[in-house]
Design a protein around this motif. Structure first.
Motif, PDB file in Angstrom:
ATOM      1  N   GLU A  11      -2.233  -0.675  -5.658  1.00 24.67           N
ATOM      2  CA  GLU A  11      -2.129  -2.049  -5.160  1.00 24.67           C
ATOM      3  C   GLU A  11      -1.884  -2.077  -3.656  1.00 24.67           C
ATOM      4  OE1 GLU A  11       0.051  -6.323  -5.975  1.00 24.67           O
ATOM      5  OE2 GLU A  11       0.463  -4.651  -7.333  1.00 24.67           O
ATOM      6  N   GLY A  12      -1.028  -1.199  -3.169  1.00 23.35           N
ATOM      7  CA  GLY A  12      -0.779  -1.136  -1.729  1.00 23.35           C
ATOM      8  C   GLY A  12      -2.022  -0.770  -0.953  1.00 23.35           C
ATOM      9  N   TYR A  13      -2.790   0.159  -1.476  1.00 25.07           N
ATOM     10  CA  TYR A  13      -4.038   0.553  -0.818  1.00 25.07           C
ATOM     11  C   TYR A  13      -4.996  -0.635  -0.743  1.00 25.07           C
ATOM     12  CZ  TYR A  13      -8.301   3.089   0.280  1.00 25.07           C
ATOM     13  OH  TYR A  13      -9.448   3.526   0.882  1.00 25.07           O
ATOM     14  N   ALA A  14      -5.075  -1.388  -1.816  1.00 21.79           N
ATOM     15  CA  ALA A  14      -6.012  -2.517  -1.874  1.00 21.79           C
ATOM     16  C   ALA A  14      -5.590  -3.668  -0.964  1.00 21.79           C
ATOM     17  CB  ALA A  14      -6.145  -3.012  -3.312  1.00 21.79           C
ATOM     18  N   ARG A  15      -4.343  -3.708  -0.534  1.00 21.43           N
ATOM     19  CA  ARG A  15      -3.882  -4.769   0.356  1.00 21.43           C
ATOM     20  C   ARG A  15      -4.490  -4.648   1.749  1.00 21.43           C
ATOM     21  NH1 ARG A  15       0.023  -8.493  -1.615  1.00 21.43           N
ATOM     22  NH2 ARG A  15       0.144  -8.019  -3.838  1.00 21.43           N
ATOM     23  N   ARG A  16      -4.895  -3.452   2.135  1.00 16.76           N
ATOM     24  CA  ARG A  16      -5.647  -3.188   3.364  1.00 16.76           C
ATOM     25  C   ARG A  16      -4.883  -3.416   4.671  1.00 16.76           C
ATOM     26  NH1 ARG A  16      -8.762   0.245   2.250  1.00 16.76           N
ATOM     27  NH2 ARG A  16      -9.950  -0.142   4.112  1.00 16.76           N
ATOM     28  N   LEU A  49       2.570   0.366   3.041  1.00 17.80           N
ATOM     29  CA  LEU A  49       3.883   0.992   3.099  1.00 17.80           C
ATOM     30  C   LEU A  49       4.837   0.334   2.100  1.00 17.80           C
ATOM     31  CD1 LEU A  49       5.896   2.943   4.425  1.00 17.80           C
ATOM     32  CD2 LEU A  49       6.295   1.183   6.161  1.00 17.80           C
ATOM     33  N   ARG A  50       4.827  -0.983   2.047  1.00 17.17           N
ATOM     34  CA  ARG A  50       5.734  -1.705   1.134  1.00 17.17           C
ATOM     35  C   ARG A  50       5.484  -1.308  -0.327  1.00 17.17           C
ATOM     36  NH1 ARG A  50      10.088  -2.721  -0.683  1.00 17.17           N
ATOM     37  NH2 ARG A  50      10.403  -4.630  -1.827  1.00 17.17           N
ATOM     38  N   PHE A  51       4.218  -1.239  -0.720  1.00 10.06           N
ATOM     39  CA  PHE A  51       3.926  -0.876  -2.109  1.00 10.06           C
ATOM     40  C   PHE A  51       4.200   0.596  -2.381  1.00 10.06           C
ATOM     41  CE2 PHE A  51       2.145  -5.060  -2.216  1.00 10.06           C
ATOM     42  CZ  PHE A  51       2.346  -5.454  -3.531  1.00 10.06           C
ATOM     43  N   ASN A  52       4.039   1.454  -1.373  1.00 10.93           N
ATOM     44  CA  ASN A  52       4.437   2.850  -1.541  1.00 10.93           C
ATOM     45  C   ASN A  52       5.945   2.953  -1.723  1.00 10.93           C
ATOM     46  OD1 ASN A  52       1.829   3.768  -1.341  1.00 10.93           O
ATOM     47  ND2 ASN A  52       2.045   4.592   0.717  1.00 10.93           N
ATOM     48  N   GLU A  53       6.700   2.081  -1.025  1.00  7.89           N
ATOM     49  CA  GLU A  53       8.154   2.056  -1.214  1.00  7.89           C
ATOM     50  C   GLU A  53       8.502   1.617  -2.637  1.00  7.89           C
ATOM     51  OE1 GLU A  53       9.226  -0.560   1.987  1.00  7.89           O
ATOM     52  OE2 GLU A  53       9.525   1.098   3.387  1.00  7.89           O
ATOM     53  N   ILE A  54       7.759   0.671  -3.169  1.00  4.81           N
ATOM     54  CA  ILE A  54       7.985   0.237  -4.555  1.00  4.81           C
ATOM     55  C   ILE A  54       7.654   1.384  -5.516  1.00  4.81           C
ATOM     56  CG2 ILE A  54       7.245  -1.370  -6.368  1.00  4.81           C
ATOM     57  CD1 ILE A  54       6.803  -3.437  -4.047  1.00  4.81           C
ATOM     58  N   ALA A  55       6.575   2.106  -5.236  1.00  2.60           N
ATOM     59  CA  ALA A  55       6.228   3.271  -6.061  1.00  2.60           C
ATOM     60  C   ALA A  55       7.349   4.304  -6.015  1.00  2.60           C
ATOM     61  CB  ALA A  55       4.913   3.892  -5.578  1.00  2.60           C
ATOM     62  N   LEU A  56       7.929   4.495  -4.838  1.00  2.00           N
ATOM     63  CA  LEU A  56       9.039   5.434  -4.693  1.00  2.00           C
ATOM     64  C   LEU A  56      10.261   4.944  -5.471  1.00  2.00           C
ATOM     65  CD1 LEU A  56       9.422   8.132  -3.268  1.00  2.00           C
ATOM     66  CD2 LEU A  56      10.262   6.873  -1.277  1.00  2.00           C
ATOM     67  N   SER A  57      10.492   3.642  -5.475  1.00  5.71           N
ATOM     68  CA  SER A  57      11.588   3.070  -6.259  1.00  5.71           C
ATOM     69  C   SER A  57      11.361   3.290  -7.752  1.00  5.71           C
ATOM     70  CB  SER A  57      11.728   1.573  -5.981  1.00  5.71           C
ATOM     71  OG  SER A  57      12.068   1.354  -4.639  1.00  5.71           O
ATOM     72  N   SER A  58      10.117   3.135  -8.188  1.00  5.68           N
ATOM     73  CA  SER A  58       9.795   3.392  -9.602  1.00  5.68           C
ATOM     74  C   SER A  58      10.034   4.849  -9.947  1.00  5.68           C
ATOM     75  CB  SER A  58       8.339   3.013  -9.892  1.00  5.68           C
ATOM     76  OG  SER A  58       8.158   1.634  -9.784  1.00  5.68           O
ATOM     77  N   SER A  59       9.768   5.742  -9.005  1.00  2.00           N
ATOM     78  CA  SER A  59      10.013   7.159  -9.268  1.00  2.00           C
ATOM     79  C   SER A  59      11.512   7.435  -9.385  1.00  2.00           C
ATOM     80  CB  SER A  59       9.353   8.047  -8.213  1.00  2.00           C
ATOM     81  OG  SER A  59      10.020   7.953  -6.984  1.00  2.00           O
ATOM     82  N   ALA A  60      12.334   6.724  -8.603  1.00  2.00           N
ATOM     83  CA  ALA A  60      13.786   6.885  -8.717  1.00  2.00           C
ATOM     84  C   ALA A  60      14.263   6.383 -10.087  1.00  2.00           C
ATOM     85  CB  ALA A  60      14.494   6.141  -7.589  1.00  2.00           C
ATOM     86  N   GLU A  61      13.721   5.243 -10.511  1.00  2.00           N
ATOM     87  CA  GLU A  61      14.049   4.717 -11.841  1.00  2.00           C
ATOM     88  C   GLU A  61      13.676   5.741 -12.909  1.00  2.00           C
ATOM     89  OE1 GLU A  61      12.740   1.061 -14.841  1.00  2.00           O
ATOM     90  OE2 GLU A  61      11.824   1.196 -12.860  1.00  2.00           O
ATOM     91  N   ASN A  62      12.489   6.308 -12.784  1.00  2.00           N
ATOM     92  CA  ASN A  62      12.016   7.274 -13.766  1.00  2.00           C
ATOM     93  C   ASN A  62      12.874   8.535 -13.748  1.00  2.00           C
ATOM     94  OD1 ASN A  62       9.737   9.501 -14.617  1.00  2.00           O
ATOM     95  ND2 ASN A  62       9.515   7.534 -15.674  1.00  2.00           N
ATOM     96  N   CYS A  63      13.265   8.974 -12.564  1.00  2.00           N
ATOM     97  CA  CYS A  63      14.125  10.149 -12.437  1.00  2.00           C
ATOM     98  C   CYS A  63      15.454   9.914 -13.157  1.00  2.00           C
ATOM     99  CB  CYS A  63      14.348  10.462 -10.960  1.00  2.00           C
ATOM    100  SG  CYS A  63      15.350  11.928 -10.664  1.00  2.00           S
TER     101      CYS A  63
END
Length: 139
Positions: A62-67, A73-87
């Motif tokens: 989704e972040g990539y598609a925002r162009r 960067l914001r959506f990559n930060e959300i992806a990183l947050s999801s990885s923390a949740e998963n961890c």
């Protein structure tokens, strides 16, 4: 790149070439493979863990598609947050005995690799923004 991702290419689907997206898809596949064999984990818990793992690749796409660099960067930060949740969820599974130490190590190592790729990507995006770069949104 797999045969499927080499088909039907356009500017919106360019995320499929990103290492971080491909790694996060691989991580999701590993989560599903391991959790499908774990009968001790309730369905609702499995679904939540799979959702947080799937959220990583979804937010990268989704972040990539925002162009724009800022939104990417914001959506990559959300992806990183999801990885923390998963961890956190992986630690809970290990501590409760619902996955083995070996399964935990396998998943944690893969997730760590995904997280570090996202962090490096974010650092590069921040540098590019500071240097005045911008992502073209031309189609």
């Amino acid at each position: 790149m797999s045969e499927v991702t080499s088909l039907r290419k356009n500017i919106n689907r360019g995320f499929r070439k990103l290492d971080i997206w491909q790694l996060s898809i691989g991580y999701y596949k590993l989560i599903v493979e391991i959790l499908s064999k774990c009968e001790l984990i309730p369905f609702k818990v499995k679904a939540q863990i799979e959702d947080s793992a799937l959220s990583i690749s979804s937010n990268i796409a989704e972040g990539y598609a925002r162009r724009t660099l800022k939104e990417n960067l914001r959506f990559n930060e959300i992806a990183l947050s999801s990885s923390a949740e998963n961890c956190s969820q992986l630690h809970a599974l290990k501590e409760s005995g619902q996955i083995s130490g070996t399964e935990f190590e396998l998943l944690d190592a893969k997730l760590y690799e995904v997280e570090n790729k996202i962090i490096r990507m974010n650092k590069a995006l921040i540098k590019k923004m500071k240097d005045g770069g911008n992502w073209t949104s031309d189609y």
